[in-house]
Design a protein around this motif. Structure first.
Motif, mmCIF file in Angstrom:
data_model
loop_
_atom_site.group_PDB
_atom_site.id
_atom_site.type_symbol
_atom_site.label_atom_id
_atom_site.label_comp_id
_atom_site.label_asym_id
_atom_site.label_seq_id
_atom_site.Cartn_x
_atom_site.Cartn_y
_atom_site.Cartn_z
ATOM 1 N N GLU A 1 2.100 10.840 0.445
ATOM 2 C CA GLU A 1 1.138 11.771 -0.067
ATOM 3 C C GLU A 1 0.285 11.292 -1.426
ATOM 4 O OE1 GLU A 1 1.229 15.765 0.853
ATOM 5 O OE2 GLU A 1 1.722 15.618 2.929
ATOM 6 N N THR A 2 1.641 11.479 -2.264
ATOM 7 C CA THR A 2 1.503 10.810 -3.646
ATOM 8 C C THR A 2 0.614 9.601 -3.755
ATOM 9 O OG1 THR A 2 3.316 10.225 -4.235
ATOM 10 C CG2 THR A 2 3.013 12.518 -4.452
ATOM 11 N N ASP A 3 1.318 8.743 -2.962
ATOM 12 C CA ASP A 3 0.779 7.181 -3.056
ATOM 13 C C ASP A 3 -0.757 7.378 -2.655
ATOM 14 O OD1 ASP A 3 2.660 4.594 -3.145
ATOM 15 O OD2 ASP A 3 3.758 6.572 -2.900
ATOM 16 N N ALA A 4 -0.882 8.032 -1.413
ATOM 17 C CA ALA A 4 -2.233 8.207 -0.905
ATOM 18 C C ALA A 4 -3.384 8.682 -1.835
ATOM 19 C CB ALA A 4 -2.156 9.098 0.092
ATOM 20 N N ARG A 5 -3.105 9.753 -2.895
ATOM 21 C CA ARG A 5 -3.829 10.169 -3.873
ATOM 22 C C ARG A 5 -4.211 8.996 -4.832
ATOM 23 N NH1 ARG A 5 -4.869 15.231 -6.249
ATOM 24 N NH2 ARG A 5 -6.969 14.457 -7.495
ATOM 25 N N ILE A 6 -3.106 8.017 -5.287
ATOM 26 C CA ILE A 6 -3.491 7.323 -6.061
ATOM 27 C C ILE A 6 -4.302 6.073 -5.522
ATOM 28 C CG2 ILE A 6 -2.272 5.338 -7.464
ATOM 29 C CD1 ILE A 6 -1.830 8.221 -8.571
ATOM 30 N N LYS A 7 -4.068 5.997 -4.351
ATOM 31 C CA LYS A 7 -5.024 4.931 -3.458
ATOM 32 C C LYS A 7 -6.617 5.395 -3.503
ATOM 33 C CE LYS A 7 -1.598 2.473 -0.785
ATOM 34 N NZ LYS A 7 -0.786 2.172 0.443
ATOM 35 N N SER A 8 -6.681 6.779 -3.622
ATOM 36 C CA SER A 8 -8.159 7.275 -3.501
ATOM 37 C C SER A 8 -8.903 6.961 -4.759
ATOM 38 C CB SER A 8 -8.096 8.935 -3.221
ATOM 39 O OG SER A 8 -7.765 9.523 -4.606
ATOM 40 N N PHE A 9 -8.157 6.485 -5.780
ATOM 41 C CA PHE A 9 -8.610 5.906 -6.928
ATOM 42 C C PHE A 9 -8.817 4.384 -6.901
ATOM 43 C CE2 PHE A 9 -6.089 9.274 -9.140
ATOM 44 C CZ PHE A 9 -6.851 10.372 -8.671
ATOM 45 N N LYS A 10 -8.522 3.585 -5.567
ATOM 46 C CA LYS A 10 -8.544 2.305 -5.469
ATOM 47 C C LYS A 10 -7.502 1.637 -6.289
ATOM 48 C CE LYS A 10 -13.154 2.068 -3.467
ATOM 49 N NZ LYS A 10 -13.487 3.091 -3.195
ATOM 50 N N ALA A 11 -6.640 2.460 -6.643
ATOM 51 C CA ALA A 11 -5.444 1.740 -7.347
ATOM 52 C C ALA A 11 -4.154 2.037 -6.358
ATOM 53 C CB ALA A 11 -5.065 2.486 -8.637
ATOM 54 N N SER A 12 -2.811 1.578 -7.194
ATOM 55 C CA SER A 12 -1.724 1.847 -6.246
ATOM 56 C C SER A 12 -0.569 1.865 -7.026
ATOM 57 C CB SER A 12 -1.561 0.573 -5.269
ATOM 58 O OG SER A 12 -1.437 -0.457 -5.872
ATOM 59 N N VAL A 13 0.559 2.456 -6.732
ATOM 60 C CA VAL A 13 1.901 2.537 -7.346
ATOM 61 C C VAL A 13 2.409 1.129 -7.263
ATOM 62 C CG1 VAL A 13 4.256 3.659 -7.639
ATOM 63 C CG2 VAL A 13 2.222 4.907 -6.973
ATOM 64 N N ARG A 14 2.503 0.555 -8.487
ATOM 65 C CA ARG A 14 3.048 -0.907 -8.090
ATOM 66 C C ARG A 14 4.607 -1.076 -8.050
ATOM 67 N NH1 ARG A 14 -0.055 -2.891 -5.833
ATOM 68 N NH2 ARG A 14 0.985 -4.931 -6.181
ATOM 69 N N ASN A 15 5.248 -0.320 -9.012
ATOM 70 C CA ASN A 15 6.755 -0.150 -8.523
ATOM 71 C C ASN A 15 7.357 1.033 -9.376
ATOM 72 O OD1 ASN A 15 7.393 -1.459 -10.943
ATOM 73 N ND2 ASN A 15 7.914 -3.317 -10.045
ATOM 74 N N VAL A 16 8.575 1.394 -9.364
ATOM 75 C CA VAL A 16 9.360 2.182 -10.080
ATOM 76 C C VAL A 16 10.250 1.314 -10.855
ATOM 77 C CG1 VAL A 16 10.689 4.153 -10.260
ATOM 78 C CG2 VAL A 16 9.177 3.983 -8.345
ATOM 79 N N PRO A 17 10.097 1.136 -12.089
ATOM 80 C CA PRO A 17 10.889 -0.058 -13.358
ATOM 81 C C PRO A 17 12.180 0.375 -12.799
ATOM 82 C CG PRO A 17 8.694 0.881 -14.222
ATOM 83 C CD PRO A 17 8.895 1.743 -12.955
ATOM 84 N N LEU A 18 13.283 -0.774 -12.805
ATOM 85 C CA LEU A 18 14.512 -0.691 -12.842
ATOM 86 C C LEU A 18 15.053 -0.140 -14.101
ATOM 87 C CD1 LEU A 18 15.543 -3.902 -10.697
ATOM 88 C CD2 LEU A 18 15.330 -1.497 -9.747
ATOM 89 N N VAL A 19 14.172 -0.674 -15.153
ATOM 90 C CA VAL A 19 14.777 -0.525 -16.475
ATOM 91 C C VAL A 19 13.604 0.476 -17.310
ATOM 92 C CG1 VAL A 19 14.935 -1.319 -18.850
ATOM 93 C CG2 VAL A 19 16.062 -2.788 -17.023
ATOM 94 N N ASP A 20 13.938 1.529 -17.635
ATOM 95 C CA ASP A 20 12.977 2.642 -18.045
ATOM 96 C C ASP A 20 12.787 2.370 -19.681
ATOM 97 O OD1 ASP A 20 11.527 4.800 -18.646
ATOM 98 O OD2 ASP A 20 13.212 6.386 -18.658
ATOM 99 N N GLU A 21 11.622 1.835 -19.813
ATOM 100 C CA GLU A 21 11.226 1.692 -21.326
ATOM 101 C C GLU A 21 10.387 2.669 -22.082
ATOM 102 O OE1 GLU A 21 9.871 -2.182 -21.647
ATOM 103 O OE2 GLU A 21 11.249 -3.164 -20.982
#
Length: 473
Positions: free
Chosen positions: A429-449
């Motif tokens: 559902e959170t992914d779908a909300r981001i997609k409503s902006f014509k964007a997407s969650v690319r990934n969750v970084p393995l290393v948090d900077e």
């Protein structure tokens, strides 16, 4: 001699990209085959270098190359429900062959997990047969409606790794080892910085337990998924009954992985480094590292210049441009558009002075150097260019990565050509909300900077780090 202009990046990035691909002798639309491309000599030579860099690393880590059929029985794809659902819209199906209707249609390979499962079931009986570490260099067909050369075409070239293991832990080690290997080639060879991370459940590969990706930022701020590595769990093992007898004498299903990069890496390379003059290639992926252009006007100058040019070209390992009927300017223009890292020029005055002129493709800087120092200077300059191109791309990634602490901030920044870092729960559902902006969650970084744990900007639930949100190719 007239030259076709390259559209400036700032006015139309998509047109600029197409111009660079065409005029850099990288590829052209196939036209007679919808959605496909013809890879031209310069483009294929770059792909061969990337392929060789990857293949050497695969073999160094114990993988062997195999080749599987292009045609896959349609029933194979239906054995893993999530897999067939994920690929169904992209499938090309053969129903007639040899003038007859086939009893069972064949799917033209979109990926090979299913047919690999069939053969793994034949090849694996005992824990002694594991791990199986295989890779395939192949072409695949995925029916695309909107195509762009190298980035998204109906047919493309790639490698697909397929491995089987006796434990989930060992399979996960393989998944992450390959992700590291991919990022090494991207960063050290292609000078293209990447963010390694895990895909959300909504974005994972159809049929996988987890998918991992490396994401690169293009010059316009859009993301490119440059490679993926998948933990398939036992899903395909169960679908194709790939069982083995463990050391304790029990039967168990294998744990599988699959992973791949494709010719879209070439597109990423182009969009990471090229400029308004044309193609820019990092030295490690340039088919020709340097070219020497001899310059003379009079016939009596020709012999003297060519004699020195031939010797220098041999010492430098440079291609010497001896084409007749072309001005030196036209030759310089030609090599510039093909992305050759270093172009040398040698004229009568240079011969008399014992010098040669060296020009860098990335900066356009010219330097007059003694001929005796040319070989050493070339090596140093190629190393510097490789390093500088990576540093420039890495700085661009840093400068265009921003934090967002609300969904409103995400929405307001999503068209600005940025990587947006936000705390977001892994939920369809959170992914779908981001997609409503014509964007997407690319990934969750393995290393948090960034700043570690926080609350999801949509649900308020705790999450352990920020995710990468961007528009993508």
């Amino acid at each position: 001699m007239t030259h076709s202009p390259i559209t400036p990046r700032g006015s139309d990035f998509a047109a600029w990209y197409q111009d660079v691909v065409l005029q850099g002798d990288m590829a052209e639309p196939a036209e007679v085959v919808k959605g496909c491309m013809v890879i031209r000599p310069n483009g294929y030579a770059v792909w061969e270098i990337i392929q060789r860099e990857l293949d050497n690393r695969f073999k160094a880590t114990g993988h062997q190359n195999i080749y599987l059929p292009l045609l896959i029985p349609q029933s194979f794809l239906q054995k893993e429900a999530e897999h067939v659902e994920g690929f169904s819209p992209e499938l090309a199906v053969v129903t007639i062959a040899g003038g007859k209707q086939l009893e069972e249609p064949y799917v033209i390979r979109p990926t090979s997990e299913t047919i690999v499962g069939h053969f793994f079931a034949k090849w694996i009986q005992s824990y002694r047969d594991l791990p199986l570490l295989y890779n395939q260099w192949a072409n695949v067909i995925r029916w695309e409606l909107r195509t762009r050369m190298f980035l998204r075409t109906t047919e493309f070239l790639w490698q697909e790794g397929h491995t089987a293991h006796s434990t989930h832990e060992e399979a996960m080690e393989e998944v992450l080892r390959i992700l590291d290997l991919y990022s090494e080639v991207a960063e050290d060879v292609m000078a293209m910085p990447v963010i390694k991370g895990v895909k959300t459940r909504a974005e994972k590969f159809a049929g996988a337990l987890k998918s991992f990706s490396m994401e690169a930022m293009m010059q316009n701020g859009m993301a490119l998924q440059a490679g993926t590595s998948h933990d398939l769990g036992q899903n395909f093992g169960k679908a194709f009954n790939v069982q083995f007898q463990s050391s304790e004498g029990k039967l168990d299903y294998v744990w599988q992985t699959s992973w791949g990069v494709s010719t879209r890496l070439v597109g990423g390379l182009i969009m990471s480094h090229s400029d308004d003059k044309g193609l820019v290639l990092p030295p490690k992926v340039a088919p020709r590292k340097s070219v020497l252009v001899p310059i003379f006007r009079k016939e009596q100058e020709k012999a003297q210049v060519m004699e020195v040019a031939a010797k220098l070209a041999k010492d430098l390992g440079a291609h010497i441009d001896t084409r007749e009927g072309m001005s030196p300017g036209a030759k310089f223009f030609h090599w510039e558009r093909l992305g050759v890292p270093i172009v040398f020029e040698l004229g009568p005055r240079d011969v008399a002075a014992g010098n040669i002129v060296m020009k860098r493709r990335d900066t356009g800087s010219k330097e007059v150097i003694p001929q005796t120092e040319a070989v050493a200077k070339l090596a140093i300059t190629l190393e510097a260019m490789q390093r500088d191109l990576y540093s420039k791309a890495k700085q661009r990634l840093r400068d265009n990565t921003v934090l967002a602490n609300s969904i409103e901030e995400v929405e307001s920044m999503v068209n600005d050509g940025k990587f947006i870092m936000a705390h977001l729960k892994d939920d369809p559902e959170t992914d779908a909300r981001i997609k409503s902006f014509k964007a997407s969650v690319r990934n969750v970084p393995l290393v948090d900077e960034f700043d570690g744990p926080g609350k999801c900007i949509l649900t308020g639930d705790p999450v352990d780090r920020r995710v990468v949100i961007a528009k993508s190719y």
